[in-house]
Design a protein around this motif. Structure first.
Motif, PDB file in Angstrom:
ATOM      1  N   GLN A   6       0.825  -1.191   0.000  1.00 50.11           N
ATOM      2  CA  GLN A   6       0.000   0.000   0.000  1.00 50.11           C
ATOM      3  C   GLN A   6       0.868   1.252   0.000  1.00 50.11           C
ATOM      4  OE1 GLN A   6      -2.745  -0.257   3.256  1.00 50.11           O
ATOM      5  NE2 GLN A   6      -4.081  -1.628   2.155  1.00 50.11           N
ATOM      6  N   PRO A   7       0.476   2.243  -0.811  1.00 48.78           N
ATOM      7  CA  PRO A   7       1.260   3.475  -0.896  1.00 48.78           C
ATOM      8  C   PRO A   7       1.005   4.434   0.267  1.00 48.78           C
ATOM      9  CG  PRO A   7      -0.617   3.589  -2.359  1.00 48.78           C
ATOM     10  CD  PRO A   7      -0.627   2.206  -1.746  1.00 48.78           C
ATOM     11  N   PHE A   8       0.325   3.966   1.303  1.00 50.03           N
ATOM     12  CA  PHE A   8      -0.056   4.799   2.432  1.00 50.03           C
ATOM     13  C   PHE A   8      -0.331   3.883   3.608  1.00 50.03           C
ATOM     14  CE2 PHE A   8      -3.504   3.723  -0.383  1.00 50.03           C
ATOM     15  CZ  PHE A   8      -4.334   2.995   0.451  1.00 50.03           C
ATOM     16  N   ASP A   9      -0.421   4.470   4.801  1.00 44.79           N
ATOM     17  CA  ASP A   9      -0.828   3.673   5.953  1.00 44.79           C
ATOM     18  C   ASP A   9      -2.043   4.331   6.604  1.00 44.79           C
ATOM     19  OD1 ASP A   9       0.063   5.728   7.661  1.00 44.79           O
ATOM     20  OD2 ASP A   9       1.936   4.709   8.119  1.00 44.79           O
ATOM     21  N   GLN A  10      -2.614   3.660   7.579  1.00 49.20           N
ATOM     22  CA  GLN A  10      -3.838   4.126   8.225  1.00 49.20           C
ATOM     23  C   GLN A  10      -3.660   5.511   8.842  1.00 49.20           C
ATOM     24  OE1 GLN A  10      -6.675   2.681   7.916  1.00 49.20           O
ATOM     25  NE2 GLN A  10      -7.939   3.691   9.436  1.00 49.20           N
ATOM     26  N   GLU A  11      -2.515   5.746   9.456  1.00 50.76           N
ATOM     27  CA  GLU A  11      -2.278   7.063  10.076  1.00 50.76           C
ATOM     28  C   GLU A  11      -2.265   8.172   9.027  1.00 50.76           C
ATOM     29  OE1 GLU A  11       1.173   7.078  12.582  1.00 50.76           O
ATOM     30  OE2 GLU A  11       0.452   5.370  13.744  1.00 50.76           O
ATOM     31  N   GLU A  12      -1.672   7.901   7.869  1.00 50.79           N
ATOM     32  CA  GLU A  12      -1.654   8.905   6.802  1.00 50.79           C
ATOM     33  C   GLU A  12      -3.063   9.175   6.281  1.00 50.79           C
ATOM     34  OE1 GLU A  12       2.653   8.335   4.679  1.00 50.79           O
ATOM     35  OE2 GLU A  12       1.167   6.752   4.378  1.00 50.79           O
ATOM     36  N   LEU A  13      -3.847   8.122   6.132  1.00 50.49           N
ATOM     37  CA  LEU A  13      -5.224   8.297   5.673  1.00 50.49           C
ATOM     38  C   LEU A  13      -6.030   9.126   6.666  1.00 50.49           C
ATOM     39  CD1 LEU A  13      -6.025   4.724   4.336  1.00 50.49           C
ATOM     40  CD2 LEU A  13      -5.775   6.810   2.976  1.00 50.49           C
ATOM     41  N   ILE A  14      -5.855   8.832   7.937  1.00 48.82           N
ATOM     42  CA  ILE A  14      -6.577   9.577   8.966  1.00 48.82           C
ATOM     43  C   ILE A  14      -6.142  11.038   8.954  1.00 48.82           C
ATOM     44  CG2 ILE A  14      -6.831   9.843  11.474  1.00 48.82           C
ATOM     45  CD1 ILE A  14      -6.946   6.715  11.544  1.00 48.82           C
ATOM     46  N   GLU A  15      -4.863  11.289   8.762  1.00 50.37           N
ATOM     47  CA  GLU A  15      -4.381  12.670   8.682  1.00 50.37           C
ATOM     48  C   GLU A  15      -5.007  13.401   7.490  1.00 50.37           C
ATOM     49  OE1 GLU A  15      -0.235  15.197   8.165  1.00 50.37           O
ATOM     50  OE2 GLU A  15      -0.123  13.071   8.672  1.00 50.37           O
ATOM     51  N   ILE A  16      -5.122  12.715   6.353  1.00 52.53           N
ATOM     52  CA  ILE A  16      -5.756  13.321   5.176  1.00 52.53           C
ATOM     53  C   ILE A  16      -7.219  13.647   5.478  1.00 52.53           C
ATOM     54  CG2 ILE A  16      -6.500  12.919   2.795  1.00 52.53           C
ATOM     55  CD1 ILE A  16      -3.907  11.181   2.508  1.00 52.53           C
ATOM     56  N   VAL A  17      -7.923  12.704   6.103  1.00 50.69           N
ATOM     57  CA  VAL A  17      -9.328  12.942   6.445  1.00 50.69           C
ATOM     58  C   VAL A  17      -9.443  14.120   7.414  1.00 50.69           C
ATOM     59  CG1 VAL A  17     -11.373  11.975   7.592  1.00 50.69           C
ATOM     60  CG2 VAL A  17     -10.059  10.571   5.971  1.00 50.69           C
ATOM     61  N   GLU A  18      -8.584  14.171   8.413  1.00 46.41           N
ATOM     62  CA  GLU A  18      -8.615  15.301   9.356  1.00 46.41           C
ATOM     63  C   GLU A  18      -8.359  16.625   8.634  1.00 46.41           C
ATOM     64  OE1 GLU A  18      -9.771  15.300  12.276  1.00 46.41           O
ATOM     65  OE2 GLU A  18      -9.371  13.355  13.210  1.00 46.41           O
ATOM     66  N   ASN A  19      -7.460  16.610   7.663  1.00 51.57           N
ATOM     67  CA  ASN A  19      -7.204  17.816   6.873  1.00 51.57           C
ATOM     68  C   ASN A  19      -8.424  18.196   6.043  1.00 51.57           C
ATOM     69  OD1 ASN A  19      -4.608  18.141   7.863  1.00 51.57           O
ATOM     70  ND2 ASN A  19      -3.668  17.008   6.177  1.00 51.57           N
ATOM     71  N   GLN A  20      -9.088  17.196   5.463  1.00 47.02           N
ATOM     72  CA  GLN A  20     -10.304  17.468   4.700  1.00 47.02           C
ATOM     73  C   GLN A  20     -11.366  18.093   5.602  1.00 47.02           C
ATOM     74  OE1 GLN A  20     -11.106  13.544   3.050  1.00 47.02           O
ATOM     75  NE2 GLN A  20     -10.146  14.111   1.105  1.00 47.02           N
ATOM     76  N   LEU A  21     -11.466  17.596   6.821  1.00 46.83           N
ATOM     77  CA  LEU A  21     -12.430  18.157   7.765  1.00 46.83           C
ATOM     78  C   LEU A  21     -12.063  19.590   8.137  1.00 46.83           C
ATOM     79  CD1 LEU A  21     -12.897  15.037  10.041  1.00 46.83           C
ATOM     80  CD2 LEU A  21     -14.678  16.107   8.626  1.00 46.83           C
ATOM     81  N   ALA A  22     -10.793  19.836   8.405  1.00 45.36           N
ATOM     82  CA  ALA A  22     -10.343  21.180   8.784  1.00 45.36           C
ATOM     83  C   ALA A  22     -10.565  22.180   7.650  1.00 45.36           C
ATOM     84  CB  ALA A  22      -8.866  21.142   9.178  1.00 45.36           C
ATOM     85  N   ASP A  23     -10.355  21.716   6.414  1.00 41.29           N
ATOM     86  CA  ASP A  23     -10.518  22.582   5.248  1.00 41.29           C
ATOM     87  C   ASP A  23     -11.965  22.655   4.765  1.00 41.29           C
ATOM     88  OD1 ASP A  23      -7.772  22.921   5.307  1.00 41.29           O
ATOM     89  OD2 ASP A  23      -7.393  21.470   3.696  1.00 41.29           O
ATOM     90  N   ASN A  24     -12.805  21.756   5.322  1.00 38.64           N
ATOM     91  CA  ASN A  24     -14.199  21.624   4.877  1.00 38.64           C
ATOM     92  C   ASN A  24     -14.269  21.361   3.371  1.00 38.64           C
ATOM     93  OD1 ASN A  24     -16.916  21.405   5.568  1.00 38.64           O
ATOM     94  ND2 ASN A  24     -17.333  23.530   5.010  1.00 38.64           N
TER      95      ASN A  24
END
Length: 90
Positions: A6-24
């Motif tokens: 996998q080109p990513f791990d769970q922590e990276e995915l969660i960080e991306i989701v948190e960024n999406q939430l912060a940016d709305n």
């Protein structure tokens, strides 16, 4: 695709989701989080579900060289907490 490949791990995915939430952006992520938590899911579990939907798009980008499909991501988010794509991997 194995965990090692996998080109990513769970922590990276969660960080991306948190960024999406912060940016709305996309708004559908925040809407999905609210919907899942209103149904009784705790925030961390809801974020993990959203990250799972996100991973589908990232895999498609990496494996097929396709651009990120925002419409399909929104469709997967709308299916949560169900994850029918997991049935395909069984």
């Amino acid at each position: 695709m194995t965990q090692q490949e996998q080109p990513f791990d769970q922590e990276e995915l969660i960080e991306i989701v948190e960024n999406q939430l912060a940016d709305n952006e996309p708004v559908k992520v925040k809407e999905t989080l609210l919907r899942l938590t209103m149904k009784g899911m705790d925030r961390d579990e809801a974020i993990e579900h959203i990250a799972c939907a996100l991973s589908l798009e990232i895999i498609d980008v990496v494996e097929h060289g396709q651009p990120f499909n925002h419409q399909r991501y929104a469709e997967h988010l709308a299916l949560l907490p169900e994850m029918p794509w997991m049935d395909d991997q069984a």
